[in-house]
Design a protein around this motif. Structure first.
Motif, PDB file in Angstrom:
ATOM      1  N   ILE A 196      38.779  52.980  32.330  1.00 27.85           N
ATOM      2  CA  ILE A 196      39.165  53.312  33.702  1.00 27.85           C
ATOM      3  C   ILE A 196      39.448  54.804  33.778  1.00 27.85           C
ATOM      4  N   SER A 197      38.913  55.458  34.806  1.00 29.07           N
ATOM      5  CA  SER A 197      39.103  56.900  34.934  1.00 29.07           C
ATOM      6  C   SER A 197      40.100  57.282  36.032  1.00 29.07           C
ATOM      7  N   LYS A 198      40.310  56.429  37.032  1.00 32.90           N
ATOM      8  CA  LYS A 198      41.280  56.714  38.092  1.00 32.90           C
ATOM      9  C   LYS A 198      41.521  55.465  38.918  1.00 32.90           C
ATOM     10  N   VAL A 199      42.587  55.482  39.699  1.00 32.63           N
ATOM     11  CA  VAL A 199      42.855  54.405  40.648  1.00 32.63           C
ATOM     12  C   VAL A 199      42.071  54.728  41.906  1.00 32.63           C
ATOM     13  N   GLY A 200      41.200  53.838  42.321  1.00 28.81           N
ATOM     14  CA  GLY A 200      40.353  54.093  43.477  1.00 28.81           C
ATOM     15  C   GLY A 200      40.969  53.653  44.788  1.00 28.81           C
ATOM     16  N   GLN A 201      41.417  52.389  44.845  1.00 27.77           N
ATOM     17  CA  GLN A 201      41.979  51.846  46.075  1.00 27.77           C
ATOM     18  C   GLN A 201      43.167  50.959  45.734  1.00 27.77           C
ATOM     19  N   ILE A 202      44.083  50.910  46.669  1.00 28.95           N
ATOM     20  CA  ILE A 202      45.232  50.009  46.572  1.00 28.95           C
ATOM     21  C   ILE A 202      45.142  49.077  47.764  1.00 28.95           C
ATOM     22  N   MET A 203      45.225  47.779  47.502  1.00 27.45           N
ATOM     23  CA  MET A 203      45.162  46.801  48.580  1.00 27.45           C
ATOM     24  C   MET A 203      46.572  46.546  49.109  1.00 27.45           C
ATOM     25  N   LEU A 204      46.737  46.694  50.411  1.00 24.98           N
ATOM     26  CA  LEU A 204      48.017  46.445  51.062  1.00 24.98           C
ATOM     27  C   LEU A 204      47.786  45.359  52.102  1.00 24.98           C
ATOM     28  N   TYR A 205      48.484  44.240  51.933  1.00 22.47           N
ATOM     29  CA  TYR A 205      48.318  43.094  52.820  1.00 22.47           C
ATOM     30  C   TYR A 205      49.376  43.161  53.913  1.00 22.47           C
ATOM     31  N   VAL A 206      48.931  43.261  55.158  1.00 25.76           N
ATOM     32  CA  VAL A 206      49.826  43.491  56.288  1.00 25.76           C
ATOM     33  C   VAL A 206      49.618  42.432  57.364  1.00 25.76           C
ATOM     34  N   ASN A 207      50.619  42.295  58.216  1.00 25.01           N
ATOM     35  CA  ASN A 207      50.543  41.324  59.310  1.00 25.01           C
ATOM     36  C   ASN A 207      49.769  41.865  60.504  1.00 25.01           C
ATOM     37  N   GLU A 246      42.654  61.219  46.242  1.00 24.65           N
ATOM     38  CA  GLU A 246      41.516  60.533  45.624  1.00 24.65           C
ATOM     39  C   GLU A 246      41.651  59.024  45.749  1.00 24.65           C
ATOM     40  N   THR A 247      42.869  58.553  45.911  1.00 22.79           N
ATOM     41  CA  THR A 247      43.133  57.117  46.008  1.00 22.79           C
ATOM     42  C   THR A 247      43.384  56.770  47.469  1.00 22.79           C
ATOM     43  N   SER A 248      42.806  55.656  47.923  1.00 22.60           N
ATOM     44  CA  SER A 248      43.007  55.230  49.306  1.00 22.60           C
ATOM     45  C   SER A 248      43.767  53.904  49.330  1.00 22.60           C
ATOM     46  N   ILE A 249      44.283  53.583  50.495  1.00 20.49           N
ATOM     47  CA  ILE A 249      44.963  52.313  50.733  1.00 20.49           C
ATOM     48  C   ILE A 249      44.070  51.509  51.670  1.00 20.49           C
ATOM     49  N   VAL A 250      43.802  50.267  51.298  1.00 25.13           N
ATOM     50  CA  VAL A 250      42.987  49.399  52.137  1.00 25.13           C
ATOM     51  C   VAL A 250      43.911  48.363  52.764  1.00 25.13           C
ATOM     52  N   LEU A 251      43.948  48.355  54.093  1.00 25.41           N
ATOM     53  CA  LEU A 251      44.814  47.447  54.842  1.00 25.41           C
ATOM     54  C   LEU A 251      44.053  46.165  55.139  1.00 25.41           C
ATOM     55  N   HIS A 252      44.553  45.072  54.579  1.00 20.06           N
ATOM     56  CA  HIS A 252      43.940  43.760  54.771  1.00 20.06           C
ATOM     57  C   HIS A 252      44.878  42.874  55.580  1.00 20.06           C
ATOM     58  N   ASN A 253      44.301  41.954  56.335  1.00 21.22           N
ATOM     59  CA  ASN A 253      45.085  40.990  57.095  1.00 21.22           C
ATOM     60  C   ASN A 253      45.674  39.957  56.138  1.00 21.22           C
ATOM     61  N   LYS A 254      46.994  39.946  56.025  1.00 21.13           N
ATOM     62  CA  LYS A 254      47.689  39.087  55.070  1.00 21.13           C
ATOM     63  C   LYS A 254      47.382  37.607  55.302  1.00 21.13           C
TER      64      LYS A 254
END
Length: 124
Positions: free
Chosen positions: A2-13, A50-58
């Motif tokens: 692994i070379s870097k953290v690409g995305q972080i998944m954030l589960y939101v309402n 370089e890292t993004s947050i992806v907002l997903h419907n919880k």
């Protein structure tokens, strides 16, 4: 490897409200907004990040993966201007904690509109 953290998944309402929080209050930009069938996701990132947050419907993710942990990840953001950011967030009515001095540096926490807490540390 692994070379870097690409995305972080954030589960939101509420994806739209969460997108607005990250863009309007924290200055992130929308990288993309995608829909595939009933699934929708919004990718946001800091201007120079370089890292993004992806907002997903919880609720949707919970139906697709019933056993999945949908808790908020513990995220530490970095800034070179801690006092200014603390003041800006306070002025934008974001719930912020006091600035605390830790062995690694000064830090404070903040909450989004869904009471998810994150931290930010001063890095010079």
């Amino acid at each position: 490897m692994i070379s870097k953290v690409g995305q972080i998944m954030l589960y939101v309402n509420n994806q739209d409200q969460s997108r607005d929080f990250w863009t309007e209050k924290l200055g992130f930009h929308v990288v993309s907004e995608e829909t595939s069938g009933d699934m929708r996701w919004i990718e946001v990132a800091p201007a120079k990040g370089e890292t993004s947050i992806v907002l997903h419907n919880k609720e949707f993710v919970a139906k697709m993966n019933p056993g999945m942990n949908l808790g908020t990840p513990s995220l530490m953001f970095f800034t070179e201007h801690l006092d200014q950011l603390h003041g800006d967030l306070t002025n934008k009515n974001v719930k912020v904690g006091e600035i605390v001095v830790m062995p690694a540096g000064r830090v404070f926490n903040f909450a989004d509109d869904e009471e998810n807490y994150f931290a930010v540390m001063e890095k010079k």
